[in-house]
Write an enzyme that holds these catalytic residues in place. Structure first.
Site, PDB file in Angstrom:
ATOM      1  N   ASP A 100     -15.394 -58.680  74.843  1.00 33.09           N
ATOM      2  CA  ASP A 100     -14.592 -59.721  74.199  1.00 33.09           C
ATOM      3  C   ASP A 100     -13.332 -59.173  73.536  1.00 33.09           C
ATOM      4  O   ASP A 100     -12.281 -59.814  73.563  1.00 33.09           O
ATOM      5  CB  ASP A 100     -15.427 -60.478  73.160  1.00 33.09           C
ATOM      6  CG  ASP A 100     -16.393 -61.462  73.794  1.00 33.09           C
ATOM      7  OD1 ASP A 100     -16.309 -61.668  75.022  1.00 33.09           O
ATOM      8  OD2 ASP A 100     -17.229 -62.024  73.063  1.00 33.09           O
ATOM      9  N   GLU A 158      18.617 -64.602  73.220  1.00 38.69           N
ATOM     10  CA  GLU A 158      19.521 -63.926  72.301  1.00 38.69           C
ATOM     11  C   GLU A 158      20.134 -64.863  71.262  1.00 38.69           C
ATOM     12  O   GLU A 158      20.169 -64.540  70.072  1.00 38.69           O
ATOM     13  CB  GLU A 158      20.624 -63.215  73.094  1.00 38.69           C
ATOM     14  CG  GLU A 158      20.101 -62.024  73.887  1.00 38.69           C
ATOM     15  CD  GLU A 158      21.212 -61.215  74.504  1.00 38.69           C
ATOM     16  OE1 GLU A 158      22.395 -61.546  74.245  1.00 38.69           O
ATOM     17  OE2 GLU A 158      20.910 -60.271  75.247  1.00 38.69           O
TER      18      GLU A 158
END
Length: 328
Positions: free
Chosen positions: A94, A284
């Site tokens: 897990d 950006e």
């Protein structure tokens, strides 16, 4: 060539689990001690010399900093011991990718370190644990495993710690995959084939290991979530947060604005994706305005590990943090 000496560090998981019936679905993880496991392995006549040490015997959902610290100490000592050629860690599936990534970032890429687990407990029909373990022994004892960082062996595949992901709750063939790279080798009890040369030869640890890693929560984006959820998750002391965003790290506008407020106050906000595979590239204009970091190829849980390490070293410059996510 002499047989490799391998240290086996056991933490429990399904590979050491018992169902009590060959056809039962539910089971108890972490029931087989490493001494008993290695006695079974001895029947296969492997050439490697195996020494076992029990670190824990629990399900990997309960693994965290205390176990990570024990593992890191034991592996660091083993790397300094000329008598040990490689290390195998048995681990539940897990959270195996998180432990593997943490160790990969905080250990030198010298001796092989291989995590291995199982999707089915030891006493059920079709158990995969012993085959996976034998494969892991082969990999950890192979000189070609050095210089590749921490590796994970599952389902006859060898995966790099940066790439490995658990993608299925059941099944043994493709429960683990690699992204953006797929498998870096194929392994069976009788063969091992590497794809490409080692990429980390001679590299030291990228980060120092801290026993006091800061908490970094994960905000899971779902349709209709409100901005006040951000306040409840972050609390008063968090220095960073991972956003498991929709699609390419997207989130509702109100949530985005609230996170941008926290980012302006110095909280590091990383946009990852709840989608299993895909890049979250930096936008950006918007990310610059919001002061967000893009997780690139790292999923939310691995992004959390990397940000924990960055914050523990006092890194706060967003360009430096973004560069770490660009090339983890």
């Amino acid at each position: 060539m002499s047989a490799p000496n391998l240290l086996v560090l056991a933490t429990g998981g399904t590979i050491a689990g018992i169902a009590g019936s060959a056809t039962r679905h539910d089971y108890r993880p972490g029931q087989i001690a490493i001494e008993d496991w290695l006695q079974q392995v001895a029947e296969f006549g492997l050439s490697a010399k195996l020494t076992g040490k029990q670190i824990a015997n629990i399900g990997s959902e309960d693994i965290g900093p205390p176990i990570w610290t024990k593992l890191h100490r034991e592996i660091t000592a083993a790397m300094a011991d000329d008598a040990i050629d490689g290390i195998v860690v048995t681990h539940g599936t897990d959270t195996a990718e998180e432990t593997a990534f943490l160790l990969d970032l905080t250990l030198p890429a010298t001796k092989p370190v291989v995590l291995v687990g199982a999707m089915r407990p030891a006493d059920v029909v079709g158990s995969d644990g012993m085959r996976n373990f034998v494969n892991a022994v082969w990999v950890a004892g192979d000189a070609g495993a050095s210089g590749r960082g921490v590796l994970v062996v599952m389902g006859d595949r060898v995966l790099g710690a940066r790439d490995v992901r658990k993608v299925r709750t059941r099944g043994t063939d493709d429960a683990f995959r690699g992204f953006p790279r797929g498998g870096i080798a194929l392994v069976t009890p009788s063969a091992l084939e590497w794809f490409g040369n080692p990429w980390r030869e001679g590299e030291g640890a990228r980060f120092s290991y801290s026993e006091d890693l800061p908490e970094v929560p994960i905000l899971y984006v779902a349709a209709g979530i409100e901005a006040d959820l951000v306040d409840r998750i972050l609390g008063e002391n968090a220095k960073g947060i991972i956003v498991a965003g929709a699609g390419e790290g997207n989130m509702p506008d109100g949530v985005r604005r609230r996170l941008a407020e926290y980012a302006r106050d110095g909280v590091v906000v990383v946009r990852a994706s709840r989608v299993d595979e895909g890049l979250v590239d930096r936008e950006e204009g918007e990310d610059d305005a919001n002061r967000f970091v893009a997780a690139r190829a790292l999923n939310p849980q691995k992004s959390r590990i990397l940000l924990k390490l960055l914050l523990s070293e006092g890194v706060s410059d967003l360009e430096t943090i973004q560069a770490a996510f660009d090339n983890p």
